[in-house]
Scaffold this motif. Structure first.
Motif, PDB file in Angstrom:
ATOM      1  N   VAL A 412     -48.145  43.970   0.846  1.00  0.00           N
ATOM      2  CA  VAL A 412     -46.723  43.691   0.610  1.00  0.00           C
ATOM      3  C   VAL A 412     -46.542  42.411  -0.185  1.00  0.00           C
ATOM      4  O   VAL A 412     -45.734  42.333  -1.120  1.00  0.00           O
ATOM      5  CB  VAL A 412     -45.958  43.596   1.945  1.00  0.00           C
ATOM      6  CG1 VAL A 412     -44.508  43.173   1.698  1.00  0.00           C
ATOM      7  CG2 VAL A 412     -45.994  44.929   2.690  1.00  0.00           C
ATOM      8  N   CYS A 413     -47.324  41.394   0.151  1.00  0.00           N
ATOM      9  CA  CYS A 413     -47.186  40.076  -0.467  1.00  0.00           C
ATOM     10  C   CYS A 413     -47.356  40.141  -1.985  1.00  0.00           C
ATOM     11  O   CYS A 413     -46.752  39.365  -2.732  1.00  0.00           O
ATOM     12  CB  CYS A 413     -48.226  39.138   0.142  1.00  0.00           C
ATOM     13  SG  CYS A 413     -47.944  37.393  -0.183  1.00  0.00           S
ATOM     14  N   ARG A 414     -48.153  41.086  -2.432  1.00  0.00           N
ATOM     15  CA  ARG A 414     -48.412  41.239  -3.870  1.00  0.00           C
ATOM     16  C   ARG A 414     -47.134  41.545  -4.647  1.00  0.00           C
ATOM     17  O   ARG A 414     -47.063  41.288  -5.851  1.00  0.00           O
ATOM     18  CB  ARG A 414     -49.431  42.363  -4.052  1.00  0.00           C
ATOM     19  CG  ARG A 414     -49.863  42.629  -5.475  1.00  0.00           C
ATOM     20  CD  ARG A 414     -51.174  43.367  -5.505  1.00  0.00           C
ATOM     21  NE  ARG A 414     -51.149  44.629  -4.806  1.00  0.00           N
ATOM     22  CZ  ARG A 414     -51.218  45.827  -5.396  1.00  0.00           C
ATOM     23  NH1 ARG A 414     -51.304  45.907  -6.703  1.00  0.00           N
ATOM     24  NH2 ARG A 414     -51.232  46.934  -4.686  1.00  0.00           N
ATOM     25  N   TRP A 415     -46.121  42.098  -3.996  1.00  0.00           N
ATOM     26  CA  TRP A 415     -44.894  42.507  -4.678  1.00  0.00           C
ATOM     27  C   TRP A 415     -43.749  41.517  -4.488  1.00  0.00           C
ATOM     28  O   TRP A 415     -42.627  41.778  -4.918  1.00  0.00           O
ATOM     29  CB  TRP A 415     -44.477  43.902  -4.186  1.00  0.00           C
ATOM     30  CG  TRP A 415     -45.576  44.890  -4.368  1.00  0.00           C
ATOM     31  CD1 TRP A 415     -46.382  45.420  -3.400  1.00  0.00           C
ATOM     32  CD2 TRP A 415     -46.041  45.430  -5.603  1.00  0.00           C
ATOM     33  NE1 TRP A 415     -47.317  46.259  -3.955  1.00  0.00           N
ATOM     34  CE2 TRP A 415     -47.133  46.283  -5.304  1.00  0.00           C
ATOM     35  CE3 TRP A 415     -45.646  45.282  -6.935  1.00  0.00           C
ATOM     36  CZ2 TRP A 415     -47.821  46.984  -6.288  1.00  0.00           C
ATOM     37  CZ3 TRP A 415     -46.339  45.976  -7.916  1.00  0.00           C
ATOM     38  CH2 TRP A 415     -47.405  46.807  -7.581  1.00  0.00           C
ATOM     39  N   VAL A 416     -44.038  40.377  -3.850  1.00  0.00           N
ATOM     40  CA  VAL A 416     -43.011  39.374  -3.570  1.00  0.00           C
ATOM     41  C   VAL A 416     -43.124  38.237  -4.592  1.00  0.00           C
ATOM     42  O   VAL A 416     -44.228  37.782  -4.906  1.00  0.00           O
ATOM     43  CB  VAL A 416     -43.157  38.825  -2.134  1.00  0.00           C
ATOM     44  CG1 VAL A 416     -42.093  37.771  -1.850  1.00  0.00           C
ATOM     45  CG2 VAL A 416     -43.074  39.964  -1.116  1.00  0.00           C
ATOM     46  N   LYS A 417     -41.987  37.790  -5.092  1.00  0.00           N
ATOM     47  CA  LYS A 417     -41.993  36.712  -6.080  1.00  0.00           C
ATOM     48  C   LYS A 417     -42.562  35.431  -5.470  1.00  0.00           C
ATOM     49  O   LYS A 417     -42.278  35.079  -4.329  1.00  0.00           O
ATOM     50  CB  LYS A 417     -40.569  36.443  -6.577  1.00  0.00           C
ATOM     51  CG  LYS A 417     -39.935  37.595  -7.343  1.00  0.00           C
ATOM     52  CD  LYS A 417     -40.520  37.753  -8.726  1.00  0.00           C
ATOM     53  CE  LYS A 417     -39.754  38.793  -9.534  1.00  0.00           C
ATOM     54  NZ  LYS A 417     -40.275  38.929 -10.901  1.00  0.00           N
ATOM     55  N   SER A 418     -43.348  34.727  -6.263  1.00  0.00           N
ATOM     56  CA  SER A 418     -43.979  33.484  -5.798  1.00  0.00           C
ATOM     57  C   SER A 418     -42.954  32.337  -5.754  1.00  0.00           C
ATOM     58  O   SER A 418     -42.011  32.322  -6.546  1.00  0.00           O
ATOM     59  CB  SER A 418     -45.087  33.086  -6.757  1.00  0.00           C
ATOM     60  OG  SER A 418     -46.071  34.095  -6.807  1.00  0.00           O
ATOM     61  N   SER A 464     -49.939  34.757   2.555  1.00  0.00           N
ATOM     62  CA  SER A 464     -49.502  33.816   1.525  1.00  0.00           C
ATOM     63  C   SER A 464     -50.129  34.250   0.204  1.00  0.00           C
ATOM     64  O   SER A 464     -51.342  34.461   0.130  1.00  0.00           O
ATOM     65  CB  SER A 464     -49.957  32.393   1.875  1.00  0.00           C
ATOM     66  OG  SER A 464     -49.679  31.497   0.816  1.00  0.00           O
ATOM     67  N   ASP A 465     -49.310  34.387  -0.844  1.00  0.00           N
ATOM     68  CA  ASP A 465     -49.829  34.915  -2.106  1.00  0.00           C
ATOM     69  C   ASP A 465     -50.802  33.963  -2.795  1.00  0.00           C
ATOM     70  O   ASP A 465     -51.604  34.387  -3.626  1.00  0.00           O
ATOM     71  CB  ASP A 465     -48.684  35.281  -3.059  1.00  0.00           C
ATOM     72  CG  ASP A 465     -47.859  34.075  -3.505  1.00  0.00           C
ATOM     73  OD1 ASP A 465     -47.816  33.068  -2.776  1.00  0.00           O
ATOM     74  OD2 ASP A 465     -47.243  34.149  -4.588  1.00  0.00           O
ATOM     75  N   ALA A 466     -50.740  32.683  -2.459  1.00  0.00           N
ATOM     76  CA  ALA A 466     -51.679  31.706  -3.030  1.00  0.00           C
ATOM     77  C   ALA A 466     -52.112  30.752  -1.919  1.00  0.00           C
ATOM     78  O   ALA A 466     -51.608  30.819  -0.803  1.00  0.00           O
ATOM     79  CB  ALA A 466     -51.027  30.946  -4.178  1.00  0.00           C
ATOM     80  N   PHE A 467     -53.055  29.898  -2.245  1.00  0.00           N
ATOM     81  CA  PHE A 467     -53.608  29.022  -1.197  1.00  0.00           C
ATOM     82  C   PHE A 467     -52.573  28.023  -0.677  1.00  0.00           C
ATOM     83  O   PHE A 467     -51.557  27.761  -1.315  1.00  0.00           O
ATOM     84  CB  PHE A 467     -54.870  28.308  -1.670  1.00  0.00           C
ATOM     85  CG  PHE A 467     -54.685  27.384  -2.867  1.00  0.00           C
ATOM     86  CD1 PHE A 467     -53.887  26.243  -2.789  1.00  0.00           C
ATOM     87  CD2 PHE A 467     -55.346  27.631  -4.065  1.00  0.00           C
ATOM     88  CE1 PHE A 467     -53.741  25.381  -3.861  1.00  0.00           C
ATOM     89  CE2 PHE A 467     -55.210  26.778  -5.150  1.00  0.00           C
ATOM     90  CZ  PHE A 467     -54.396  25.652  -5.045  1.00  0.00           C
ATOM     91  N   PHE A 468     -52.859  27.478   0.481  1.00  0.00           N
ATOM     92  CA  PHE A 468     -52.046  26.410   1.057  1.00  0.00           C
ATOM     93  C   PHE A 468     -52.562  25.077   0.518  1.00  0.00           C
ATOM     94  O   PHE A 468     -53.703  24.694   0.782  1.00  0.00           O
ATOM     95  CB  PHE A 468     -52.142  26.403   2.581  1.00  0.00           C
ATOM     96  CG  PHE A 468     -51.489  27.581   3.239  1.00  0.00           C
ATOM     97  CD1 PHE A 468     -50.137  27.572   3.537  1.00  0.00           C
ATOM     98  CD2 PHE A 468     -52.230  28.714   3.556  1.00  0.00           C
ATOM     99  CE1 PHE A 468     -49.535  28.657   4.145  1.00  0.00           C
ATOM    100  CE2 PHE A 468     -51.634  29.811   4.157  1.00  0.00           C
ATOM    101  CZ  PHE A 468     -50.284  29.781   4.454  1.00  0.00           C
ATOM    102  N   PRO A 469     -51.735  24.348  -0.231  1.00  0.00           N
ATOM    103  CA  PRO A 469     -52.201  23.066  -0.773  1.00  0.00           C
ATOM    104  C   PRO A 469     -52.309  21.985   0.303  1.00  0.00           C
ATOM    105  O   PRO A 469     -53.049  21.010   0.143  1.00  0.00           O
ATOM    106  CB  PRO A 469     -51.140  22.718  -1.817  1.00  0.00           C
ATOM    107  CG  PRO A 469     -49.910  23.427  -1.354  1.00  0.00           C
ATOM    108  CD  PRO A 469     -50.382  24.685  -0.692  1.00  0.00           C
ATOM    109  N   ILE A 486     -53.604  35.545   6.309  1.00  0.00           N
ATOM    110  CA  ILE A 486     -54.439  35.965   5.200  1.00  0.00           C
ATOM    111  C   ILE A 486     -53.962  35.243   3.948  1.00  0.00           C
ATOM    112  O   ILE A 486     -52.772  35.154   3.680  1.00  0.00           O
ATOM    113  CB  ILE A 486     -54.399  37.500   5.021  1.00  0.00           C
ATOM    114  CG1 ILE A 486     -55.373  37.957   3.913  1.00  0.00           C
ATOM    115  CG2 ILE A 486     -52.986  38.018   4.761  1.00  0.00           C
ATOM    116  CD1 ILE A 486     -55.570  39.470   3.865  1.00  0.00           C
ATOM    117  N   GLN A 487     -54.899  34.664   3.223  1.00  0.00           N
ATOM    118  CA  GLN A 487     -54.571  33.890   2.021  1.00  0.00           C
ATOM    119  C   GLN A 487     -55.772  33.880   1.099  1.00  0.00           C
ATOM    120  O   GLN A 487     -56.888  34.236   1.505  1.00  0.00           O
ATOM    121  CB  GLN A 487     -54.168  32.465   2.409  1.00  0.00           C
ATOM    122  CG  GLN A 487     -55.271  31.674   3.113  1.00  0.00           C
ATOM    123  CD  GLN A 487     -55.468  30.283   2.510  1.00  0.00           C
ATOM    124  OE1 GLN A 487     -55.427  30.118   1.288  1.00  0.00           O
ATOM    125  NE2 GLN A 487     -55.710  29.293   3.366  1.00  0.00           N
TER     126      GLN A 487
END
Length: 518
Positions: A412-418, A464-469, A486-487
């Motif tokens: 699902v996360c793949r289709w959500v705007k960042s 999370s679509d990208a890593f946690f900074p 999952i990230q």
């Protein structure tokens, strides 16, 4: 003066029947090579171009129609006496109809074992020259490149005695679009080769594409913007542009954009799935034992935002599903099919658009984004980390249920705007945070959405679509009640974030892939 037609086609679909009709209508036929042989075999009266010009085909067929008797016959303007006098002086008959389609360059280069030599030999020379000449002289000559036009040409000649000026112009437009696409494909192919004439890149030095207009639109994203919808010449199975509209008013610019996002998301699931899109983001997504269950779960995520949304299913919409959907206002419903009962019920809503698209695994070869004076081009984001590739980075190991939740959240996360944060449990979204400048804000918004819907995040999975900074976003997720995350991983502060996950006693897995969506 006799009527004359020149037929030379690589795609011989319908050519024999068309040729018979032309002979019956009084046309003298000229033809070349394989086309002439086929017509002779089928008993159609035809004269070889080589006999007509008095000059044989040569250079392995590279030179067949490149002769003044052919091109003067095509290019002479009937309304200019000097042109007609020149034809008479040289014993040249006018050619009134040119029926040509080109060497199959596209099919040739699509073959896995295509060599450079094969590609070069399938670059047509005589064909484009003839059809461009005929199209230029459309005031006097009709030119046909598409077998689908044969019946219309025959009907018009029977009714009018000749192809009308209006049709000749339409056919000429078709020719120049056809040759532009043909030359564009050749350019794309050649400029993607390396110094040894072998494929070197997906991205040619010069990129040519062609789309055909489907419709003008009332406006674009906003009423002050003009817009139109175009599609590729050949739409692969499963892609939105191949849709059929069963019911409802004309689609808007925003309808099509959002429907594309909804359809791509829904068809990415193997189980029966429903995705509800609002302003390009999923406000609800779920899988179930059937479409009705999937819809009920997806709608529950954020029923407020689902109002006026786009609803996509990856299975046929049956009556039970239609009864549920019909209780709410939606702009578009898209699915592979609708049962007769479902279609009848939903068609009672005059403003609801119903679209069908055949299921298929095709994806766009490229995604495009226009920038000032340029174009960004990339391959589509169709990669999805398999369960076997997940890397557990915490001391705590995931259960099978947590893995299933995390994999669903990741899809699902793949289709959500960042920046994107998605909470899920048991095959449904619980809260979606989209498009924020801060990942922490996305996590908080997703939590607020769940609270508004009365959904508990205790025991949920988060993606999370990208890593946690930093660890702050993870802390928000843990405080909300999620027990696994999952990230992608890949931050220089990964050790700090992993340590935070261990401190909070949750599971964390890395996918090694990022899914930014801008």
């Amino acid at each position: 003066m006799k009527k004359q037609a020149l037929l030379s086609v690589s795609d011989k679909t319908g050519i024999v029947d068309f040729a018979r009709e032309l002979v019956a209508l009084g046309y003298h036929l000229l033809s070349t090579g394989g086309t002439a042989k086929l017509l002779e075999k089928e008993g159609v009266a035809v004269e070889e171009v080589a006999d007509y010009t008095g000059f044989p085909e040569m250079l392995d067929g590279r030179v067949k129609t490149l002769h003044p008797k052919i091109h003067a016959g095509i290019l002479a303007r009937r309304d200019i006496p000097e042109h007609m006098k020149a034809l008479e002086e040289h014993g040249i008959d006018p050619i009134d109809l040119v029926v040509v389609n080109l060497y199959p360059f596209e099919q040739t280069i699509s073959k896995p074992n295509c060599t450079f030599a094969d590609a070069i030999e399938n670059i047509d020379i005589g064909g484009p020259t003839m059809i461009r000449a005929a199209a230029k002289n459309h005031g006097s000559v009709a030119v046909v490149v598409d077998p689908a036009d044969y019946p219309k040409i025959v009907e018009e000649i029977k009714a009018e005695g000749a192809v009308t000026a209006k049709t000749r112009l339409a056919l000429a437009k078709k020719v120049f679009a056809h040759t532009a696409r043909y030359d564009g494909m050749i350019t794309n192919y050649l400029t993607s080769l390396d110094a040894e004439n072998k494929p070197a890149t997906k991205f040619p030095d010069v990129l040519n594409r062609q789309w055909v207009k489907v419709q003008d639109m009332r406006y674009g994203e906003n009423p002050h913007q003009q817009a139109a919808f175009y599609r590729e010449q050949q739409v692969a199975p499963g892609l939105l542009a191949g849709y059929t509209q069963l019911h409802g008013k004309e689609l808007s610019y925003n309808n099509i954009a959002d429907t594309d996002a909804a359809w791509d998301a829904a068809r990415s699931f193997d189980m029966p799935a429903c995705v509800i899109i609002k302003h390009a983001n999923p406000c609800g997504a779920a899988v179930g034992l059937n479409p009705a269950e999937a819809y009920a779960k997806a709608f529950k995520t954020d029923s407020k935002s689902a109002f006026g949304g786009i609803i996509a299913f990856n299975r046929e919409v049956d009556l039970e599903t239609a009864q549920l959907v019909s209780k709410q206002f939606a702009e578009v419903i898209i699915a592979p099919s609708f049962s007769a009962e479902a279609r009848a019920l939903l068609s009672e809503k005059k403003n609801l658009r119903l679209l069908v698209v055949a299921n298929g695994g095709a994806h766009n070869d490229f995604d495009f984004k226009r920038v000032g004076g340029g174009l960004l081009v990339q391959t589509p984001d169709i990669q999805i980390c398999p369960e076997s590739a997940l890397k557990v980075v915490t001391k705590k190991q995931p259960t099978s249920e947590q893995i299933a939740d995390m994999m669903f959240a990741w899809r699902v996360c793949r289709w959500v705007k960042s920046n994107a944060i998605v909470y899920v449990h048991a095959g449904m979204t619980l809260g979606v945070g989209a498009g924020q400048m801060s990942r922490v804000d996305s996590a908080r918004i997703a939590e607020e959405k769940a609270e508004e819907a009365g959904l508990s995040l205790v025991g949920s999975a988060a993606a999370s679509d990208a890593f946690f900074p930093f660890r702050d976003g993870l802390d928000v997720i843990c405080d909300a009640g999620a027990t696994c995350v999952i990230q992608p991983g890949g931050s220089i502060r990964d050790p700090e974030v992993i340590a935070a996950a261990d401190e909070r006693g949750i599971v964390m897995v890395f996918t090694g892939e990022r899914h930014f969506r801008h």
